[in-house]
Design an enzyme around this catalytic site. Structure first.
Site, PDB file in Angstrom:
ATOM      1  N   CYS A  23       0.813  -1.198   0.000  1.00  0.00           N
ATOM      2  CA  CYS A  23       0.000   0.000   0.000  1.00  0.00           C
ATOM      3  C   CYS A  23       0.850   1.252   0.000  1.00  0.00           C
ATOM      4  O   CYS A  23       2.063   1.219  -0.175  1.00  0.00           O
ATOM      5  CB  CYS A  23      -0.884   0.006   1.242  1.00  0.00           C
ATOM      6  SG  CYS A  23       0.080   0.081   2.761  1.00  0.00           S
ATOM      7  N   LEU A  71      -3.610  -1.877  -1.259  1.00  0.00           N
ATOM      8  CA  LEU A  71      -3.582  -2.881  -2.315  1.00  0.00           C
ATOM      9  C   LEU A  71      -3.774  -4.233  -1.636  1.00  0.00           C
ATOM     10  O   LEU A  71      -2.888  -4.704  -0.928  1.00  0.00           O
ATOM     11  CB  LEU A  71      -2.256  -2.857  -3.079  1.00  0.00           C
ATOM     12  CG  LEU A  71      -2.050  -3.958  -4.131  1.00  0.00           C
ATOM     13  CD1 LEU A  71      -3.060  -3.806  -5.262  1.00  0.00           C
ATOM     14  CD2 LEU A  71      -0.632  -3.928  -4.688  1.00  0.00           C
ATOM     15  N   ASN A  95       2.837  -0.710   5.427  1.00  0.00           N
ATOM     16  CA  ASN A  95       2.998  -1.136   4.053  1.00  0.00           C
ATOM     17  C   ASN A  95       3.947  -2.322   4.093  1.00  0.00           C
ATOM     18  O   ASN A  95       5.125  -2.149   4.376  1.00  0.00           O
ATOM     19  CB  ASN A  95       3.586   0.026   3.241  1.00  0.00           C
ATOM     20  CG  ASN A  95       3.986  -0.355   1.819  1.00  0.00           C
ATOM     21  OD1 ASN A  95       4.655   0.413   1.154  1.00  0.00           O
ATOM     22  ND2 ASN A  95       3.584  -1.518   1.331  1.00  0.00           N
ATOM     23  N   GLY A  96       3.440  -3.533   3.849  1.00  0.00           N
ATOM     24  CA  GLY A  96       4.372  -4.643   3.871  1.00  0.00           C
ATOM     25  C   GLY A  96       3.756  -6.004   4.083  1.00  0.00           C
ATOM     26  O   GLY A  96       2.538  -6.180   4.060  1.00  0.00           O
ATOM     27  N   THR A 348      21.500   4.321 -14.000  1.00  0.00           N
ATOM     28  CA  THR A 348      21.336   2.868 -13.983  1.00  0.00           C
ATOM     29  C   THR A 348      19.906   2.480 -13.671  1.00  0.00           C
ATOM     30  O   THR A 348      19.317   1.604 -14.316  1.00  0.00           O
ATOM     31  CB  THR A 348      22.263   2.247 -12.917  1.00  0.00           C
ATOM     32  OG1 THR A 348      23.570   2.754 -13.079  1.00  0.00           O
ATOM     33  CG2 THR A 348      22.266   0.741 -13.008  1.00  0.00           C
ATOM     34  N   ARG A 351      17.393   3.325 -16.585  1.00  0.00           N
ATOM     35  CA  ARG A 351      17.545   2.408 -17.715  1.00  0.00           C
ATOM     36  C   ARG A 351      16.824   1.086 -17.455  1.00  0.00           C
ATOM     37  O   ARG A 351      16.152   0.540 -18.337  1.00  0.00           O
ATOM     38  CB  ARG A 351      19.023   2.128 -17.958  1.00  0.00           C
ATOM     39  CG  ARG A 351      19.806   3.252 -18.574  1.00  0.00           C
ATOM     40  CD  ARG A 351      21.272   2.835 -18.688  1.00  0.00           C
ATOM     41  NE  ARG A 351      22.116   3.848 -19.323  1.00  0.00           N
ATOM     42  CZ  ARG A 351      23.418   3.708 -19.481  1.00  0.00           C
ATOM     43  NH1 ARG A 351      24.024   2.597 -19.068  1.00  0.00           N
ATOM     44  NH2 ARG A 351      24.122   4.671 -20.059  1.00  0.00           N
TER      45      ARG A 351
END
Length: 617
Positions: A23, A71, A95-96, A348, A351
């Protein structure tokens, strides 16, 4: 694809099991009036809704607000946050995922029989009760396994806690409002409008407002600078440790899959998943899974090495495979959105994140909400091609540790934010706390790119060898198991990076680069590609704001740390993230004429103010 025609792996759980939620969280403490700030927080929380589109929740009382964008991964019909204890005077926004929550509950019941009543099936609710039982130091007193960032508000004492998992798999930022409030958020975009100063909250730390201290709650032995393991590990022990980690990450009540590049790390994850997804891991395999077919996802340009390799692995494992192709122009068109969601201008990261971001959108459209991925293996086992140039075992090990400690600035940030931009959760079993303790416990010489006789061997040799079993016991085809490392941004197609450089060359002028240190005095872009990303970042977050201070930034070759860049004279002037910059190792390396400018900061690192540097340790 149709879920009816091709069912996905979908866990199931007994009634006591967990309601997993990835979340977005936004918490404000010390407000003059929570109710007066409510609308402001509702609007700011909307900036995090991509992380949790399923439901919104809020605690708003006194001087505190905790907003949550959910979520739902398990038990989607309940488990909304914030979570409360029995008397509703302890509030949790998290969140986790807590993978060992059942074990933690059982141990808590043994210590305090009948004292704690769980109100939901959430795996995260155990954090509330551990706090109630053990106080602000509960993370030091209990082995909490998972990926998480959370806040706890204790209305009884007026105290609050802020904490983040040991590696920093889950992002977290802390800022200070002009009204004197302390603000915490999953992404800095939710703080940017209200806080002139904010920063990364460091992994493995907890802040306790009562004592006004921020301290580490977990410091493994392998992080001790004086620690250097010399005892060899049995290959069986390494294999079993990783298999245990992968299976512990499979709990879910929504369709899930695996990100499959066809490289070693993601292929091992997929192989182990394929062996276990036919049974419910929640019941220790005693019951069949509802949807036993594993789905795999890959992305790349037409004809890319990763697409070819991933298809071979998927065929070998029998997964339902989904191949998403993109064009360089589609990637270039997405750059500004990628930078907004990732909150970085690191070359990095951008990309590699752009193909991942595009793939996440397609994955979400398929109905999948959770995937496993292979991040962390290259840092732990020395998989990047520059490790071939490590001077000795001690420096090899020091670089391993250094790279893991930097993951929250780069690969963890990329995996989490590029996926969560489209509401897909990414889990990373290589970064499991217990597995890392195993992976850092054995003789470093087993990881080296040379054997005991000094003969060269392939990177990550010990990991490959652990899963190199004969016949029907084989995890992967030999050509995949022993395939040379390809960094994701290379593996999707070499022309991807080449196209980015060409686009930057056309877009950014020589004069802009020449005066870059005046416009961006800290973390100065030295190439046109780096300038392009920094310019896009500035359009979202300002020129030299706290957002820029939060970005990881260092000279690097093939994803090395700045320290390892000094290992070999041949590295000098070739500080590019691509593995092709490692001459004499990569099979398709740039030739000796290749040169690129340094991207180091415009001021000496030793003189930089702490507030102007991303915290690495």
């Amino acid at each position: 694809f149709s879920l009816r025609k091709a069912p996905l792996c979908l866990g199931s759980c007994p009634n006591y099991c967990r309601s997993k939620t990835m979340c977005g969280i936004l918490a404000l403490f010390g407000l003059p009036s929570a109710e007066q700030a409510r609308k402001e927080v509702v609007d700011a929380a909307k900036l995090l809704r991509h992380r949790g589109p399923d439901w919104s929740g809020m605690y708003c009382k006194g001087s505190t607000i905790i907003a949550h964008e959910r979520l739902a991964i398990v038990d989607p019909d309940s488990g909304d946050q914030p979570l409360y204890n029995e008397t509703k005077d302890i509030v949790l926004g998290v969140n986790g995922e807590i993978y060992n929550h059942i074990e933690l509950r059982e141990k808590l019941e043994e210590r305090a029989p009948g004292k704690h009543t769980f109100k939901t099936k959430s795996d995260c609710e155990v954090l509330l009760h551990l706090y109630a039982e053990d106080g602000p130091d509960f993370l030091s007193k209990n082995e909490v396994l998972g990926m998480y960032a959370f806040v706890i508000w204790d209305a009884r004492t007026g105290n609050y806690l802020v904490a983040r998992d040991p590696v920093g798999i889950i992002p977290l930022y802390i800022g200070w409002g002009q009204d004197g409030s302390v603000r915490v958020a999953s992404e800095c975009k939710a703080l940017h409008g209200a806080c002139k100063r904010y920063e990364l909250f460091p992994p493995g730390h907890v802040y306790d407002s009562l004592s006004e201290t921020r301290k580490s709650f977990y410091t493994p032995q392998w992080m001790d600078p004086s620690y250097f393991p010399t005892e060899e590990i049995a290959l069986t022990a390494l294999r079993e440790a990783f298999e245990k980690s992968v299976t512990s990450h499979l709990m879910s009540d929504v369709p899930y899959g695996v990100l499959l590049s066809g490289g070693l790390d993601s292929s091992l994850v997929a192989s182990i998943m394929s062996r276990h997804c036919s049974r419910r891991v929640e019941s220790d395999g005693r019951e069949p899974a509802y949807y036993p077919q594993l789905h795999s996802f890959s992305t790349g340009l037409e004809g890319s090495p990763d697409l070819k390799a991933a298809k071979e692995v998927a065929k070998y494992l029998g997964t339902v495979h989904h191949e998403y192709k993109f064009t360089p122009q589609e990637g270039i068109d997405a750059l500004k959105d990628v930078i907004y969601h990732l909150e970085t201008f690191d070359v990095t990261t951008i990309r590699a994140a752009t193909p991942m971001y595009l793939m996440a959108r397609r994955i979400r459209a398929s109905g999948v909400k959770m995937v496993l991925s292979g991040e962390g293996a290259d840092e732990i086992f020395g998989g990047y091609l520059y490790f071939h140039k490590a001077p000795n075992a001690a420096e090899f090990h020091e670089e391993n540790v250094r790279k893991v400690k930097q993951l929250h600035l780069y690969d963890c940030l990329r995996a989490n934010k590029s996926m969560m931009a489209w509401s897909v959760e990414a889990r990373v079993p290589f970064l499991d706390r217990q597995f890392m303790e195993t992976a850092f416990s054995f003789d470093v010489k087993q990881k080296l790119c040379v054997d005991a006789d000094g003969k060269k061997r392939i990177e990550k040799w010990v990991l490959r060898k652990a899963f190199d079993l004969p016949g029907s016991r084989a995890y992967l085809p030999a050509e995949v198991l022993w395939r040379q490392k390809e960094q994701f941004s290379d593996g999707v197609g070499y022309s991807w990076i080449d196209s980015l450089k060409a686009h930057a060359e056309k877009t950014i002028t020589d004069q802009q680069v020449k005066t870059a240190d005046s416009r961006f005095p800290v973390k100065t872009p030295r190439t046109k590609e780096a300038y392009l990303y920094r310019d896009m970042f500035a359009s979202h977050f300002g020129e030299n704001t706290s957002a820029a201070d939060c970005v990881g930034w260092q000279d690097s070759i093939a994803c090395s740390s700045a320290v390892a860049l000094k290992w070999d004279k041949a590295f000098q002037g070739r500080a590019d993230a691509s593995g092709r910059s490692v001459l004499g190792v990569h099979e398709a390396a740039y030739d000796t004429s290749y040169k690129t400018a340094s991207q180091s900061s415009g001021v000496d690192a030793a003189e930089e103010n702490d507030a102007k540097r991303a915290r690495i340790a």
